[in-house]
Scaffold this motif. Structure first.
Motif, PDB file in Angstrom:
ATOM      1  N   LEU A  45       0.825  -1.203   0.000  1.00 24.42           N
ATOM      2  CA  LEU A  45       0.000   0.000   0.000  1.00 24.42           C
ATOM      3  C   LEU A  45       0.864   1.260   0.000  1.00 24.42           C
ATOM      4  N   PHE A  46       1.888   1.279   0.823  1.00 22.64           N
ATOM      5  CA  PHE A  46       2.701   2.486   0.990  1.00 22.64           C
ATOM      6  C   PHE A  46       3.451   2.829  -0.290  1.00 22.64           C
ATOM      7  N   TRP A  47       4.029   1.830  -0.950  1.00 22.49           N
ATOM      8  CA  TRP A  47       4.881   2.089  -2.108  1.00 22.49           C
ATOM      9  C   TRP A  47       4.130   2.149  -3.431  1.00 22.49           C
ATOM     10  N   CYS A  48       2.951   1.531  -3.481  1.00 22.19           N
ATOM     11  CA  CYS A  48       2.316   1.336  -4.791  1.00 22.19           C
ATOM     12  C   CYS A  48       0.896   1.865  -4.916  1.00 22.19           C
ATOM     13  N   ILE A  49       0.204   2.098  -3.812  1.00 23.52           N
ATOM     14  CA  ILE A  49      -1.219   2.433  -3.912  1.00 23.52           C
ATOM     15  C   ILE A  49      -1.541   3.743  -3.197  1.00 23.52           C
ATOM     16  N   SER A  50      -1.360   3.793  -1.878  1.00 18.79           N
ATOM     17  CA  SER A  50      -1.699   4.990  -1.116  1.00 18.79           C
ATOM     18  C   SER A  50      -0.945   5.004   0.210  1.00 18.79           C
ATOM     19  N   ARG A 259       2.067   7.329  -8.045  1.00 17.11           N
ATOM     20  CA  ARG A 259       1.573   7.120  -9.402  1.00 17.11           C
ATOM     21  C   ARG A 259       2.692   6.612 -10.306  1.00 17.11           C
ATOM     22  N   GLY A 260       2.303   5.996 -11.404  1.00 16.23           N
ATOM     23  CA  GLY A 260       3.279   5.469 -12.340  1.00 16.23           C
ATOM     24  C   GLY A 260       2.762   4.220 -13.013  1.00 16.23           C
ATOM     25  N   PRO A 261       3.451   3.747 -14.047  1.00 14.59           N
ATOM     26  CA  PRO A 261       3.015   2.536 -14.750  1.00 14.59           C
ATOM     27  C   PRO A 261       3.096   1.313 -13.840  1.00 14.59           C
ATOM     28  N   TRP A 262       2.370   0.266 -14.211  1.00  8.26           N
ATOM     29  CA  TRP A 262       2.275  -0.923 -13.364  1.00  8.26           C
ATOM     30  C   TRP A 262       3.632  -1.564 -13.137  1.00  8.26           C
ATOM     31  N   VAL A 266       5.411  -2.546  -9.574  1.00 10.31           N
ATOM     32  CA  VAL A 266       5.857  -3.916  -9.285  1.00 10.31           C
ATOM     33  C   VAL A 266       7.334  -3.915  -8.900  1.00 10.31           C
ATOM     34  N   LEU A 267       8.152  -3.175  -9.630  1.00 10.18           N
ATOM     35  CA  LEU A 267       9.586  -3.131  -9.343  1.00 10.18           C
ATOM     36  C   LEU A 267       9.851  -2.508  -7.980  1.00 10.18           C
ATOM     37  N   ARG A 268       9.099  -1.469  -7.657  1.00  8.46           N
ATOM     38  CA  ARG A 268       9.246  -0.881  -6.322  1.00  8.46           C
ATOM     39  C   ARG A 268       8.982  -1.918  -5.234  1.00  8.46           C
ATOM     40  N   PHE A 269       7.863  -2.645  -5.395  1.00  8.57           N
ATOM     41  CA  PHE A 269       7.499  -3.621  -4.366  1.00  8.57           C
ATOM     42  C   PHE A 269       8.551  -4.720  -4.254  1.00  8.57           C
ATOM     43  N   VAL A 270       9.010  -5.243  -5.376  1.00  7.05           N
ATOM     44  CA  VAL A 270       9.983  -6.343  -5.352  1.00  7.05           C
ATOM     45  C   VAL A 270      11.272  -5.894  -4.685  1.00  7.05           C
ATOM     46  N   LEU A 321      16.630   5.684  -7.840  1.00 11.41           N
ATOM     47  CA  LEU A 321      16.607   4.797  -9.012  1.00 11.41           C
ATOM     48  C   LEU A 321      15.657   5.283 -10.094  1.00 11.41           C
ATOM     49  N   GLY A 322      14.962   6.405  -9.877  1.00 13.05           N
ATOM     50  CA  GLY A 322      14.040   6.914 -10.872  1.00 13.05           C
ATOM     51  C   GLY A 322      12.772   6.102 -11.010  1.00 13.05           C
ATOM     52  N   LEU A 323      12.327   5.505  -9.914  1.00  8.12           N
ATOM     53  CA  LEU A 323      11.115   4.677  -9.950  1.00  8.12           C
ATOM     54  C   LEU A 323       9.874   5.410  -9.463  1.00  8.12           C
ATOM     55  N   LEU A 324       9.996   6.737  -9.277  1.00  3.59           N
ATOM     56  CA  LEU A 324       8.866   7.555  -8.894  1.00  3.59           C
ATOM     57  C   LEU A 324       8.625   8.616  -9.954  1.00  3.59           C
ATOM     58  N   VAL A 325       7.379   9.048 -10.080  1.00  2.88           N
ATOM     59  CA  VAL A 325       7.062  10.082 -11.077  1.00  2.88           C
ATOM     60  C   VAL A 325       7.604  11.422 -10.625  1.00  2.88           C
TER      61      VAL A 325
END
Length: 325
Positions: A45-50, A259-262, A266-270, A321-325
């Motif tokens: 939730l924290f990294w990918c949704i809200s 926000r960002g592409p799926w 996924v990469l953030r969570f992994v 790593l540039g994984l955020l908008v």
């Protein structure tokens, strides 16, 4: 209580599965109220949704766990497989039975989701899930119906208290200096450790009936029970401090836009969950697992690091790593 337990044993035995497939089904349902499941859900939730929803869910979970631990130590009720040799323990549980933590977490944590959605269907879903998880805990032989009912009650009360008081408390502290907020959340973490500890100090470790210990050893010979442990209280305190302190620091840097592409999510969570697992399992293997003060301090540190990584360390890595908008 004997009459309630005797009645409960009959229902537990009626629910216990004859086939391995049905046992697997009940175990899978039980996971939806399990603290390890939430250890995965809250970072997701924290990294990918809200992040806000994650904080809300995380706080309700930790408060629920503190309340549950305190009542377990105060009431010192058996689990069905301690009470009756007829009951099979289909999952390992070493703490006291009443109230059911899974039932309490299902109502409290999934209720926090429903409150955020604010739709009738969400509350209906929570009700159905609570019933199924409660049945699963009885079918697995680890809770009486009374444990489940009391867990539902406490979960609802804890959620209601959080919804009523969390916003007024935040309004009182949000404009204070960061160092003051960090001190306050550290003190709150000590309260979460202290409440179950105080209950145990006041009531003491009471002698358990020998037949309970005998039945428990027969049912789970490789998993001795440890009902007087304060490990869970320390876990909650450390996680609370690391998670809330990390969130406070993150918000001084503008918060987290998830926000960002799926594939990015996924990469953030992994990447993030790998570190969570390393901290949880790696330090868990390295640090001592006993009831000494030093072991308790190291456990607090371990879970502080996990909470801090979720709320602050991982978001910083994602930015780098540039994984955020």
């Amino acid at each position: 209580m004997e009459a309630i337990w005797e009645w409960g044993i009959g229902l537990v035995l009626a629910l216990q599965p004859d086939s391995g497939g049905l046992a697997l089904f009940w175990r899978a349902l039980s996971l939806l109220g399990d603290e390890v499941f939430f250890l995965l859900l809250i970072p997701l939730l924290f990294w990918c949704i809200s992040p806000i929803l994650s904080i809300r869910v995380g706080m309700v979970l930790l408060l629920n766990t503190t309340v549950n631990t305190a009542f377990k130590l105060a009431l010192a009720g058996p689990r069905p497989f301690w009470y009756s040799a007829e009951v099979r323990a289909l999952t390992a549980e070493g703490s006291f039975g009443i109230p059911s933590g899974h039932a309490q977490n299902t109502v409290g944590v999934w209720g926090a989701f429903a409150a955020s959605v604010a739709r009738p269907w969400a509350w209906v879903g929570v009700g159905l899930l609570a019933i199924l998880v409660g049945l699963s805990r009885m079918a697995l032989g680890v809770h009486f119906p009374s444990d489940v009912l009391f867990g539902w009650l406490l979960g609802g009360l804890t959620l209601a208290a959080f919804m009523a008081w969390s916003e007024p408390i935040w309004q009182r502290v949000k404009d204070r200096a960061l160092n003051v907020k960090l001190v306050l959340t550290f003190l709150a973490s000590l309260v979460l450790v202290g409440v179950p500890t105080l209950v145990l100090a006041l009531l003491g470790e009471r002698d358990l009936p020998a037949i309970w210990l005998e039945h428990a050893a027969m049912a789970l010979p490789n998993d001795p029970i440890h009902p007087w442990s304060l490990e869970t209280a320390v876990t909650v305190g450390g996680t609370w401090f690391g998670f809330t302190a990390g969130a406070l620091l993150l918000w001084t840097q503008g918060g987290l836009d998830v926000r960002g592409p799926w594939w990015q999510r996924v990469l953030r969570f992994v990447l993030g969950i790998i570190v969570v697992i390393v901290l949880w399992a790696g330090l868990g293997a390295l640090f001592p697992r006993d009831e000494t003060f030093v072991a308790g301090m190291l456990r607090y540190v371990r879970y502080t690091l996990i909470g801090f990584w979720i709320a602050f360390g991982a978001p910083l890595l994602f930015r780098r790593l540039g994984l955020l908008v």
